[in-house]
Design a protein around this motif. Structure first.
Motif, PDB file in Angstrom:
ATOM      1  N   VAL A   1      62.530  32.899  36.046  1.00 61.95           N
ATOM      2  CA  VAL A   1      61.977  33.809  37.048  1.00 61.95           C
ATOM      3  C   VAL A   1      62.912  34.993  37.287  1.00 61.95           C
ATOM      4  CG1 VAL A   1      62.848  32.697  39.149  1.00 61.95           C
ATOM      5  CG2 VAL A   1      60.619  33.817  39.164  1.00 61.95           C
ATOM      6  N   LEU A   2      64.205  34.804  37.078  1.00 63.47           N
ATOM      7  CA  LEU A   2      65.143  35.916  37.239  1.00 63.47           C
ATOM      8  C   LEU A   2      64.989  36.917  36.101  1.00 63.47           C
ATOM      9  CD1 LEU A   2      68.273  33.945  38.466  1.00 63.47           C
ATOM     10  CD2 LEU A   2      66.537  35.154  39.831  1.00 63.47           C
ATOM     11  N   HIS A   3      64.647  36.434  34.917  1.00 64.60           N
ATOM     12  CA  HIS A   3      64.368  37.315  33.791  1.00 64.60           C
ATOM     13  C   HIS A   3      63.133  38.171  34.111  1.00 64.60           C
ATOM     14  CE1 HIS A   3      62.879  38.366  29.724  1.00 64.60           C
ATOM     15  NE2 HIS A   3      64.174  38.468  29.461  1.00 64.60           N
ATOM     16  N   VAL A   4      62.131  37.563  34.697  1.00 62.30           N
ATOM     17  CA  VAL A   4      60.921  38.295  35.090  1.00 62.30           C
ATOM     18  C   VAL A   4      61.260  39.314  36.178  1.00 62.30           C
ATOM     19  CG1 VAL A   4      58.619  38.092  36.114  1.00 62.30           C
ATOM     20  CG2 VAL A   4      59.415  36.379  34.468  1.00 62.30           C
ATOM     21  N   LEU A   5      62.012  38.885  37.185  1.00 63.84           N
ATOM     22  CA  LEU A   5      62.373  39.785  38.280  1.00 63.84           C
ATOM     23  C   LEU A   5      63.121  41.006  37.763  1.00 63.84           C
ATOM     24  CD1 LEU A   5      62.473  40.425  41.298  1.00 63.84           C
ATOM     25  CD2 LEU A   5      64.560  39.029  41.427  1.00 63.84           C
ATOM     26  N   SER A   6      63.978  40.836  36.776  1.00 67.42           N
ATOM     27  CA  SER A   6      64.735  41.977  36.256  1.00 67.42           C
ATOM     28  C   SER A   6      63.814  43.043  35.673  1.00 67.42           C
ATOM     29  CB  SER A   6      65.759  41.527  35.214  1.00 67.42           C
ATOM     30  OG  SER A   6      65.129  41.115  34.018  1.00 67.42           O
TER      31      SER A   6
ATOM     32  N   TRP B   1      53.884  39.863  42.044  1.00 72.04           N
ATOM     33  CA  TRP B   1      53.947  38.414  41.866  1.00 72.04           C
ATOM     34  C   TRP B   1      54.964  38.128  40.765  1.00 72.04           C
ATOM     35  CZ3 TRP B   1      51.466  35.572  45.387  1.00 72.04           C
ATOM     36  CH2 TRP B   1      50.408  36.145  46.076  1.00 72.04           C
ATOM     37  N   VAL B   2      56.033  37.432  41.114  1.00 74.49           N
ATOM     38  CA  VAL B   2      57.139  37.151  40.192  1.00 74.49           C
ATOM     39  C   VAL B   2      57.119  35.652  39.910  1.00 74.49           C
ATOM     40  CG1 VAL B   2      59.606  37.426  39.778  1.00 74.49           C
ATOM     41  CG2 VAL B   2      58.422  39.021  41.321  1.00 74.49           C
ATOM     42  N   ALA B   3      56.465  35.274  38.815  1.00 74.38           N
ATOM     43  CA  ALA B   3      56.203  33.863  38.529  1.00 74.38           C
ATOM     44  C   ALA B   3      57.101  33.321  37.430  1.00 74.38           C
ATOM     45  CB  ALA B   3      54.746  33.685  38.106  1.00 74.38           C
ATOM     46  N   HIS B   4      57.546  32.108  37.619  1.00 73.37           N
ATOM     47  CA  HIS B   4      58.298  31.366  36.612  1.00 73.37           C
ATOM     48  C   HIS B   4      57.408  31.146  35.385  1.00 73.37           C
ATOM     49  CE1 HIS B   4      60.081  27.127  35.564  1.00 73.37           C
ATOM     50  NE2 HIS B   4      60.219  27.983  34.578  1.00 73.37           N
ATOM     51  N   PRO B   5      57.791  31.719  34.246  1.00 72.13           N
ATOM     52  CA  PRO B   5      56.978  31.537  33.037  1.00 72.13           C
ATOM     53  C   PRO B   5      57.294  30.212  32.361  1.00 72.13           C
ATOM     54  CG  PRO B   5      58.752  33.080  32.593  1.00 72.13           C
ATOM     55  CD  PRO B   5      58.869  32.690  34.039  1.00 72.13           C
TER      56      PRO B   5
ATOM     57  N   HIS C   1      55.586  44.250  49.127  1.00 76.05           N
ATOM     58  CA  HIS C   1      55.915  42.840  49.327  1.00 76.05           C
ATOM     59  C   HIS C   1      55.688  42.110  48.010  1.00 76.05           C
ATOM     60  CE1 HIS C   1      55.256  43.818  53.626  1.00 76.05           C
ATOM     61  NE2 HIS C   1      56.246  42.959  53.763  1.00 76.05           N
ATOM     62  N   GLY C   2      56.546  41.149  47.747  1.00 79.58           N
ATOM     63  CA  GLY C   2      56.397  40.328  46.559  1.00 79.58           C
ATOM     64  C   GLY C   2      56.654  38.882  46.891  1.00 79.58           C
ATOM     65  N   VAL C   3      56.136  38.015  46.041  1.00 80.63           N
ATOM     66  CA  VAL C   3      56.435  36.596  46.147  1.00 80.63           C
ATOM     67  C   VAL C   3      56.992  36.158  44.808  1.00 80.63           C
ATOM     68  CG1 VAL C   3      55.522  34.270  46.524  1.00 80.63           C
ATOM     69  CG2 VAL C   3      54.639  36.183  47.870  1.00 80.63           C
ATOM     70  N   LEU C   4      58.176  35.579  44.850  1.00 81.70           N
ATOM     71  CA  LEU C   4      58.830  35.002  43.685  1.00 81.70           C
ATOM     72  C   LEU C   4      58.675  33.499  43.789  1.00 81.70           C
ATOM     73  CD1 LEU C   4      62.268  35.897  42.256  1.00 81.70           C
ATOM     74  CD2 LEU C   4      61.825  33.551  42.930  1.00 81.70           C
ATOM     75  N   PHE C   5      58.243  32.851  42.700  1.00 77.59           N
ATOM     76  CA  PHE C   5      58.102  31.395  42.736  1.00 77.59           C
ATOM     77  C   PHE C   5      58.516  30.800  41.408  1.00 77.59           C
ATOM     78  CE2 PHE C   5      54.125  33.685  42.559  1.00 77.59           C
ATOM     79  CZ  PHE C   5      53.460  33.205  41.442  1.00 77.59           C
ATOM     80  N   ALA C   6      59.191  29.646  41.519  1.00 78.90           N
ATOM     81  CA  ALA C   6      59.726  28.984  40.334  1.00 78.90           C
ATOM     82  C   ALA C   6      59.568  27.481  40.482  1.00 78.90           C
ATOM     83  CB  ALA C   6      61.197  29.343  40.146  1.00 78.90           C
TER      84      ALA C   6
END
Length: 119
Positions: free
Chosen positions: A83-88, A41-45, A98-103
């Motif tokens: 969210v890109l900082h988290v994804l990195s 889970w890649v969430a916008h902080p 599988h992942g879900v990225l949300f921002a």
């Protein structure tokens, strides 16, 4: 000279609570998946209330959003690019995950991306 400042209304977390479960479930269903198939889970902080609303809305444990909490603690809210900082920090995952990225964006827009890690 003073940096980037973001001011969010308290209604943001209400909007997340009201919409994220349906939105993410619909994205996953379009691909024959459910939330139990998601390993990342890649969430916008966007702040503590935002992350807590994501956790509530998606029935996640705090540990599911560890990378987002760490990013918030380290660099704060970088707006939608957060969210890109988290994804990195999450780029290394087992093949097939599988992942879900949300921002979130201006006017409380939301973006969702379904991810799948390759070998």
């Amino acid at each position: 000279g003073t940096g980037f400042r973001i001011v969010l209304t308290a209604a943001v977390s209400d909007t997340i609570d009201a919409n994220i479960e349906h939105d993410v479930d619909a994205l996953l269903a379009d691909h024959g998946l459910t939330a139990s198939d998601v390993g990342a889970w890649v969430a916008h902080p966007g702040g503590p209330r935002v992350l807590e609303a994501f956790e509530r809305g998606l029935h996640l444990q705090r540990s599911d959003l560890d990378a987002s909490w760490r990013s918030l603690d380290a660099v704060g809210n970088l707006s939608s690019s957060s969210v890109l900082h988290v994804l990195s920090d999450m780029l290394v995952q087992p093949a097939g995950t599988h992942g879900v990225l949300f921002a979130l964006g201006p006017g409380v827009t939301s973006e969702y991306v379904l991810l799948r890690w390759a070998a």
